[in-house]
Write a protein that holds these residues in place. Structure first.
Motif, PDB file in Angstrom:
ATOM      1  N   LEU A  28      -5.435   9.830  -7.301  1.00 19.14           N
ATOM      2  CA  LEU A  28      -5.000   8.437  -7.438  1.00 19.14           C
ATOM      3  C   LEU A  28      -4.834   7.793  -6.062  1.00 19.14           C
ATOM      4  O   LEU A  28      -5.207   6.629  -5.869  1.00 19.14           O
ATOM      5  CB  LEU A  28      -3.682   8.385  -8.220  1.00 19.14           C
ATOM      6  N   LEU A  29      -4.339   8.552  -5.119  1.00 17.20           N
ATOM      7  CA  LEU A  29      -4.197   8.042  -3.755  1.00 17.20           C
ATOM      8  C   LEU A  29      -5.572   7.855  -3.113  1.00 17.20           C
ATOM      9  O   LEU A  29      -5.808   6.872  -2.404  1.00 17.20           O
ATOM     10  CB  LEU A  29      -3.316   8.979  -2.935  1.00 17.20           C
ATOM     11  N   LEU A  30      -6.495   8.767  -3.399  1.00 19.56           N
ATOM     12  CA  LEU A  30      -7.871   8.632  -2.915  1.00 19.56           C
ATOM     13  C   LEU A  30      -8.510   7.360  -3.476  1.00 19.56           C
ATOM     14  O   LEU A  30      -9.196   6.629  -2.752  1.00 19.56           O
ATOM     15  CB  LEU A  30      -8.695   9.867  -3.302  1.00 19.56           C
ATOM     16  N   ILE A  31      -8.292   7.083  -4.732  1.00 16.32           N
ATOM     17  CA  ILE A  31      -8.845   5.864  -5.342  1.00 16.32           C
ATOM     18  C   ILE A  31      -8.279   4.625  -4.643  1.00 16.32           C
ATOM     19  O   ILE A  31      -9.003   3.663  -4.387  1.00 16.32           O
ATOM     20  CB  ILE A  31      -8.588   5.838  -6.863  1.00 16.32           C
ATOM     21  N   ASN A  32      -6.999   4.638  -4.300  1.00 18.36           N
ATOM     22  CA  ASN A  32      -6.428   3.526  -3.534  1.00 18.36           C
ATOM     23  C   ASN A  32      -7.169   3.354  -2.208  1.00 18.36           C
ATOM     24  O   ASN A  32      -7.508   2.240  -1.825  1.00 18.36           O
ATOM     25  CB  ASN A  32      -4.938   3.748  -3.285  1.00 18.36           C
ATOM     26  N   LEU A  33      -7.436   4.457  -1.531  1.00 20.73           N
ATOM     27  CA  LEU A  33      -8.169   4.391  -0.264  1.00 20.73           C
ATOM     28  C   LEU A  33      -9.580   3.841  -0.472  1.00 20.73           C
ATOM     29  O   LEU A  33     -10.059   3.033   0.324  1.00 20.73           O
ATOM     30  CB  LEU A  33      -8.220   5.762   0.403  1.00 20.73           C
ATOM     31  N   LEU A  34     -10.237   4.271  -1.540  1.00 20.45           N
ATOM     32  CA  LEU A  34     -11.576   3.756  -1.845  1.00 20.45           C
ATOM     33  C   LEU A  34     -11.558   2.250  -2.082  1.00 20.45           C
ATOM     34  O   LEU A  34     -12.533   1.563  -1.782  1.00 20.45           O
ATOM     35  CB  LEU A  34     -12.165   4.466  -3.072  1.00 20.45           C
ATOM     36  N   LEU A  35     -10.447   1.739  -2.605  1.00 16.68           N
ATOM     37  CA  LEU A  35     -10.312   0.297  -2.837  1.00 16.68           C
ATOM     38  C   LEU A  35      -9.821  -0.447  -1.594  1.00 16.68           C
ATOM     39  O   LEU A  35      -9.572  -1.641  -1.637  1.00 16.68           O
ATOM     40  CB  LEU A  35      -9.372   0.024  -4.009  1.00 16.68           C
ATOM     41  N   GLY A  36      -9.660   0.275  -0.488  1.00 14.64           N
ATOM     42  CA  GLY A  36      -9.275  -0.366   0.763  1.00 14.64           C
ATOM     43  C   GLY A  36      -7.783  -0.523   0.976  1.00 14.64           C
ATOM     44  O   GLY A  36      -7.360  -1.247   1.881  1.00 14.64           O
ATOM     45  N   VAL A  37      -6.991   0.151   0.158  1.00 11.15           N
ATOM     46  CA  VAL A  37      -5.532   0.078   0.302  1.00 11.15           C
ATOM     47  C   VAL A  37      -5.093   0.971   1.457  1.00 11.15           C
ATOM     48  O   VAL A  37      -5.560   2.106   1.597  1.00 11.15           O
ATOM     49  CB  VAL A  37      -4.832   0.532  -1.003  1.00 11.15           C
ATOM     50  N   ASP A  38      -4.210   0.467   2.272  1.00  8.90           N
ATOM     51  CA  ASP A  38      -3.614   1.265   3.345  1.00  8.90           C
ATOM     52  C   ASP A  38      -2.435   2.023   2.727  1.00  8.90           C
ATOM     53  O   ASP A  38      -1.337   1.478   2.606  1.00  8.90           O
ATOM     54  CB  ASP A  38      -3.157   0.363   4.486  1.00  8.90           C
ATOM     55  N   VAL A  39      -2.671   3.246   2.309  1.00 10.80           N
ATOM     56  CA  VAL A  39      -1.638   4.038   1.631  1.00 10.80           C
ATOM     57  C   VAL A  39      -0.502   4.305   2.620  1.00 10.80           C
ATOM     58  O   VAL A  39      -0.740   4.803   3.719  1.00 10.80           O
ATOM     59  CB  VAL A  39      -2.222   5.364   1.080  1.00 10.80           C
TER      60      VAL A  39
END
Length: 181
Positions: free
Chosen positions: A87-98
């Protein structure tokens, strides 16, 4: 390069590091997959639609008031433990700065001043509405939101499954090469 799956029981900072490592090692590979790219675009739009519905209904403002005035938060300490590395990887793929650090010592690791600092949230965070919220809005209005959230959850599931499959394929290929060497 292969990235081994990470346990849901891992500490949140370990999951974040795993997602960043995975993005660094396999981000181009994942982003190059047409299905992943399409699902990311659709998910981004579904998230916008769900959030717009929450704003329109007044849920965002109600949650902010609850947090600021009544001191309660559904986004409490430990909620981040439900978040998988994927889920965190998907955030990164969407350009989110985790985020790398917690802001509120009593809140979820991802809770910020304006709500969740992630775009892609766990299903429990997408679906949960407290009794205060559900009692203030008509079932019809809640149903409108639920319909939009359902699309978001479906796309998240499809994207997660696609990524898991690609990561498993990648690991299998690497293992086969090692066995032949």
């Amino acid at each position: 390069m292969t990235i081994r799956p990470i346990s849901l029981d891992s500490p949140i900072k370990t999951k974040i590091a795993w997602a960043r490592d995975c993005m660094h090692a396999l981000g181009e590979f994942l982003a190059g997959d047409k299905i992943v790219t399409s699902l990311c675009q659709e998910l981004r739009e579904a998230i916008r639609n769900s959030h717009a519905a929450m704003i329109h209904l007044g849920i965002v403002e109600e949650c902010r008031e609850c947090e600021d005035v009544r001191g309660g938060s559904c986004c409490g300490l430990g909620l981040e433990n439900y978040y998988s590395g994927n889920l965190l990887l998907i955030n990164l793929l969407l350009g989110v700065d985790v985020p790398q650090e917690r802001i509120d010592p009593k809140g979820c690791f991802f809770l910020g001043d304006k709500g969740c600092r992630l775009a892609v949230r766990d299903v429990i965070c997408i679906n949960y509405l407290c009794e205060e919220i559900t009692s203030r809005f008509s079932p019809e209005r809640i149903a409108e939101l639920r319909e939009r959230e359902g699309i978001e959850v479906r796309l998240l599931f499809q994207l997660n499954e696609r990524i898991l499959g690609l990561l498993a394929e990648q690991e299998k290929t690497v293992n086969e090469r090692r066995a032949r060497a």
